[in-house]
Design a protein around this motif. Structure first.
Motif, PDB file in Angstrom:
ATOM      1  N   PHE A 105       0.824  -1.213   0.000  1.00 33.03           N
ATOM      2  CA  PHE A 105       0.000   0.000   0.000  1.00 33.03           C
ATOM      3  C   PHE A 105       0.858   1.263   0.000  1.00 33.03           C
ATOM      4  O   PHE A 105       0.486   2.292  -0.583  1.00 33.03           O
ATOM      5  N   GLU A 106       2.055   1.211   0.624  1.00 37.23           N
ATOM      6  CA  GLU A 106       2.957   2.363   0.603  1.00 37.23           C
ATOM      7  C   GLU A 106       3.584   2.534  -0.783  1.00 37.23           C
ATOM      8  O   GLU A 106       3.748   3.669  -1.261  1.00 37.23           O
ATOM      9  N   ALA A 107       3.931   1.438  -1.413  1.00 36.29           N
ATOM     10  CA  ALA A 107       4.494   1.503  -2.759  1.00 36.29           C
ATOM     11  C   ALA A 107       3.480   2.084  -3.740  1.00 36.29           C
ATOM     12  O   ALA A 107       3.812   2.910  -4.594  1.00 36.29           O
ATOM     13  N   VAL A 108       2.226   1.661  -3.575  1.00 38.75           N
ATOM     14  CA  VAL A 108       1.154   2.165  -4.445  1.00 38.75           C
ATOM     15  C   VAL A 108       0.934   3.656  -4.205  1.00 38.75           C
ATOM     16  O   VAL A 108       0.763   4.441  -5.153  1.00 38.75           O
ATOM     17  N   ALA A 109       0.939   4.084  -2.951  1.00 30.53           N
ATOM     18  CA  ALA A 109       0.752   5.495  -2.628  1.00 30.53           C
ATOM     19  C   ALA A 109       1.871   6.344  -3.230  1.00 30.53           C
ATOM     20  O   ALA A 109       1.627   7.464  -3.720  1.00 30.53           O
ATOM     21  N   TYR A 110       3.086   5.820  -3.212  1.00 29.35           N
ATOM     22  CA  TYR A 110       4.229   6.546  -3.793  1.00 29.35           C
ATOM     23  C   TYR A 110       4.027   6.758  -5.292  1.00 29.35           C
ATOM     24  O   TYR A 110       4.187   7.885  -5.799  1.00 29.35           O
ATOM     25  N   LEU A 111       3.654   5.708  -6.004  1.00 36.37           N
ATOM     26  CA  LEU A 111       3.449   5.823  -7.448  1.00 36.37           C
ATOM     27  C   LEU A 111       2.247   6.714  -7.771  1.00 36.37           C
ATOM     28  O   LEU A 111       2.267   7.481  -8.740  1.00 36.37           O
ATOM     29  N   LYS A 112       1.233   6.612  -6.947  1.00 40.24           N
ATOM     30  CA  LYS A 112       0.030   7.434  -7.135  1.00 40.24           C
ATOM     31  C   LYS A 112       0.365   8.924  -7.044  1.00 40.24           C
ATOM     32  O   LYS A 112      -0.056   9.730  -7.887  1.00 40.24           O
ATOM     33  N   ASN A 113       1.137   9.298  -6.053  1.00 41.69           N
ATOM     34  CA  ASN A 113       1.501  10.706  -5.873  1.00 41.69           C
ATOM     35  C   ASN A 113       2.520  11.167  -6.906  1.00 41.69           C
ATOM     36  O   ASN A 113       2.456  12.307  -7.391  1.00 41.69           O
ATOM     37  N   LEU A 114       3.452  10.301  -7.238  1.00 42.48           N
ATOM     38  CA  LEU A 114       4.497  10.670  -8.190  1.00 42.48           C
ATOM     39  C   LEU A 114       3.931  10.954  -9.572  1.00 42.48           C
ATOM     40  O   LEU A 114       4.358  11.904 -10.251  1.00 42.48           O
ATOM     41  N   HIS A 115       2.955  10.150  -9.991  1.00 42.18           N
ATOM     42  CA  HIS A 115       2.428  10.285 -11.355  1.00 42.18           C
ATOM     43  C   HIS A 115       1.042  10.919 -11.406  1.00 42.18           C
ATOM     44  O   HIS A 115       0.490  11.099 -12.502  1.00 42.18           O
ATOM     45  N   ASP A 116       0.499  11.253 -10.250  1.00 39.75           N
ATOM     46  CA  ASP A 116      -0.800  11.925 -10.184  1.00 39.75           C
ATOM     47  C   ASP A 116      -1.885  11.146 -10.932  1.00 39.75           C
ATOM     48  O   ASP A 116      -2.600  11.680 -11.783  1.00 39.75           O
ATOM     49  N   ILE A 117      -1.984   9.871 -10.598  1.00 39.11           N
ATOM     50  CA  ILE A 117      -3.036   9.027 -11.180  1.00 39.11           C
ATOM     51  C   ILE A 117      -3.682   8.212 -10.056  1.00 39.11           C
ATOM     52  O   ILE A 117      -3.009   7.825  -9.096  1.00 39.11           O
ATOM     53  N   PRO A 118      -4.976   7.949 -10.157  1.00 41.82           N
ATOM     54  CA  PRO A 118      -5.639   7.121  -9.134  1.00 41.82           C
ATOM     55  C   PRO A 118      -5.241   5.657  -9.273  1.00 41.82           C
ATOM     56  O   PRO A 118      -5.326   5.079 -10.363  1.00 41.82           O
ATOM     57  N   ILE A 119      -4.772   5.057  -8.180  1.00 45.47           N
ATOM     58  CA  ILE A 119      -4.387   3.642  -8.168  1.00 45.47           C
ATOM     59  C   ILE A 119      -5.118   2.969  -7.010  1.00 45.47           C
ATOM     60  O   ILE A 119      -5.045   3.427  -5.863  1.00 45.47           O
ATOM     61  N   LEU A 120      -5.814   1.894  -7.321  1.00 44.23           N
ATOM     62  CA  LEU A 120      -6.574   1.161  -6.319  1.00 44.23           C
ATOM     63  C   LEU A 120      -5.979  -0.235  -6.138  1.00 44.23           C
ATOM     64  O   LEU A 120      -5.398  -0.804  -7.068  1.00 44.23           O
ATOM     65  N   ILE A 121      -6.146  -0.790  -4.935  1.00 43.76           N
ATOM     66  CA  ILE A 121      -5.753  -2.172  -4.665  1.00 43.76           C
ATOM     67  C   ILE A 121      -7.021  -2.995  -4.468  1.00 43.76           C
ATOM     68  O   ILE A 121      -7.855  -2.667  -3.616  1.00 43.76           O
ATOM     69  N   ASP A 122      -7.178  -4.032  -5.259  1.00 44.23           N
ATOM     70  CA  ASP A 122      -8.341  -4.915  -5.132  1.00 44.23           C
ATOM     71  C   ASP A 122      -8.062  -5.908  -4.009  1.00 44.23           C
ATOM     72  O   ASP A 122      -7.609  -7.041  -4.236  1.00 44.23           O
ATOM     73  N   GLN A 123      -8.340  -5.477  -2.781  1.00 42.57           N
ATOM     74  CA  GLN A 123      -7.989  -6.276  -1.608  1.00 42.57           C
ATOM     75  C   GLN A 123      -8.717  -7.622  -1.592  1.00 42.57           C
ATOM     76  O   GLN A 123      -8.123  -8.648  -1.249  1.00 42.57           O
ATOM     77  N   LYS A 124      -9.972  -7.621  -1.924  1.00 39.28           N
ATOM     78  CA  LYS A 124     -10.741  -8.872  -1.901  1.00 39.28           C
ATOM     79  C   LYS A 124     -10.147  -9.897  -2.862  1.00 39.28           C
ATOM     80  O   LYS A 124     -10.010 -11.080  -2.524  1.00 39.28           O
ATOM     81  N   GLU A 125      -9.791  -9.438  -4.048  1.00 41.24           N
ATOM     82  CA  GLU A 125      -9.222 -10.363  -5.036  1.00 41.24           C
ATOM     83  C   GLU A 125      -7.886 -10.909  -4.552  1.00 41.24           C
ATOM     84  O   GLU A 125      -7.583 -12.098  -4.731  1.00 41.24           O
ATOM     85  N   LEU A 126      -7.090 -10.068  -3.918  1.00 40.84           N
ATOM     86  CA  LEU A 126      -5.808 -10.532  -3.394  1.00 40.84           C
ATOM     87  C   LEU A 126      -6.026 -11.551  -2.281  1.00 40.84           C
ATOM     88  O   LEU A 126      -5.373 -12.604  -2.241  1.00 40.84           O
ATOM     89  N   GLU A 127      -6.938 -11.254  -1.378  1.00 41.17           N
ATOM     90  CA  GLU A 127      -7.213 -12.178  -0.271  1.00 41.17           C
ATOM     91  C   GLU A 127      -7.765 -13.505  -0.772  1.00 41.17           C
ATOM     92  O   GLU A 127      -7.405 -14.571  -0.259  1.00 41.17           O
ATOM     93  N   ASP A 128      -8.642 -13.439  -1.782  1.00 40.51           N
ATOM     94  CA  ASP A 128      -9.217 -14.671  -2.343  1.00 40.51           C
ATOM     95  C   ASP A 128      -8.146 -15.551  -2.981  1.00 40.51           C
ATOM     96  O   ASP A 128      -8.332 -16.770  -3.102  1.00 40.51           O
ATOM     97  N   ASN A 129      -7.048 -14.938  -3.391  1.00 40.04           N
ATOM     98  CA  ASN A 129      -5.969 -15.699  -4.019  1.00 40.04           C
ATOM     99  C   ASN A 129      -4.794 -15.929  -3.065  1.00 40.04           C
ATOM    100  O   ASN A 129      -3.706 -16.315  -3.502  1.00 40.04           O
ATOM    101  N   GLY A 130      -5.046 -15.685  -1.769  1.00 41.13           N
ATOM    102  CA  GLY A 130      -4.022 -15.970  -0.768  1.00 41.13           C
ATOM    103  C   GLY A 130      -2.829 -15.044  -0.810  1.00 41.13           C
ATOM    104  O   GLY A 130      -1.723 -15.432  -0.415  1.00 41.13           O
TER     105      GLY A 130
END
Length: 249
Positions: A105-130
């Protein structure tokens, strides 16, 4: 004895004309000598017939484009314009990262701020895949496009990504492969029906409906358009192929 040469000439001419016609020739009186005449496979005197194998192929290019336009790709769906603009930034902007055991989530926040684009993490999909949503990221990249870095990072940690609804989504590798979107390809130099055949043969052939996959393609002849449903990687391959073919004529 003086008549012998004359009779010989008459006989030769008589035989030649009838025999040439019998063996498939077109005659000498202004007719056309076609390859394969007189039973010779390659024809006579340099006249060669086109083999069946040589005649095979796909007609792809238009004789003369009817418009003065250019090749273009249009995204569809919710917030399609915003999504396409994000894709352009991801493809064109260089990035620089240096992560050491950095939570996702910190890596994603860094890229989001650096490039000024919305980036989301699909937490449910990640959890469903372990996959741990706080998986620690370690990577160092510089002078690469954001798209190249995203590809490298997600592959390293069995993740994936796509762009939809005006946001870049980080998800599982499997979901990224099976997530499809629809895009419209406006062709210029290429003819849509021929281009469709090339795409289905070259771009991940097993992914198309005809071979049991989920990707699909429709040809709109009267507008010379292709409407394609594919994964993000599939669309990238289609666009790359069509761009190269458009530039080759």
């Amino acid at each position: 004895m003086r008549c012998a040469p004359i009779w010989t000439l008459v006989l030769v001419l008589g035989f030649t004309t009838s025999a040439w016609a019998q063996f498939g020739g077109g005659g000498f009186g202004g007719g056309e000598m076609t390859g394969g005449g007189m039973g010779f496979p390659g024809g006579m005197g340099g006249f060669e017939a086109e083999s069946a194998e040589a005649s095979k192929g796909i007609a792809v290019y238009r004789a003369a484009p009817a418009d003065a336009g250019r090749f273009a790709v249009t995204w569809t769906g919710v917030s399609a314009t915003a999504s396409q603009n994000i894709a352009a930034k991801v493809k064109g902007e260089e990035t620089k990262i240096e992560f050491v055991e950095t939570p996702l989530f910190e890596a994603v926040a860094y890229l989001k701020n650096l490039h000024d684009i919305p980036i989301l993490i699909d937490q449910k999909e990640l959890e469903d895949n372990g996959i741990d949503v706080d998986v620690a990221i370690t990577a160092h990249y510089t002078s690469l496009t954001l798209q190249a870095v995203l590809d490298l990072l997600t592959k390293q940690y069995e993740l994936g990504w796509y762009i939809e609804g005006g946001a870049l989504v980080i998800t599982s590798e499997e979901e990224a492969k099976t997530h499809h979107s629809v895009r419209i390809y406006k062709l210029h130099q290429l003819e849509a029906a021929g281009a469709a055949q090339v795409i289905e043969k070259i771009v991940d052939p097993a992914s198309w409906v005809e071979l049991g996959g989920e990707a699909d393609l429709a040809v709109i002849r009267d507008r010379n358009l292709l409407v394609i449903r594919q994964s993000r990687e599939g669309h990238a391959a289609v666009e790359s192929l069509l761009t190269q073919l458009e530039e080759m004529k």
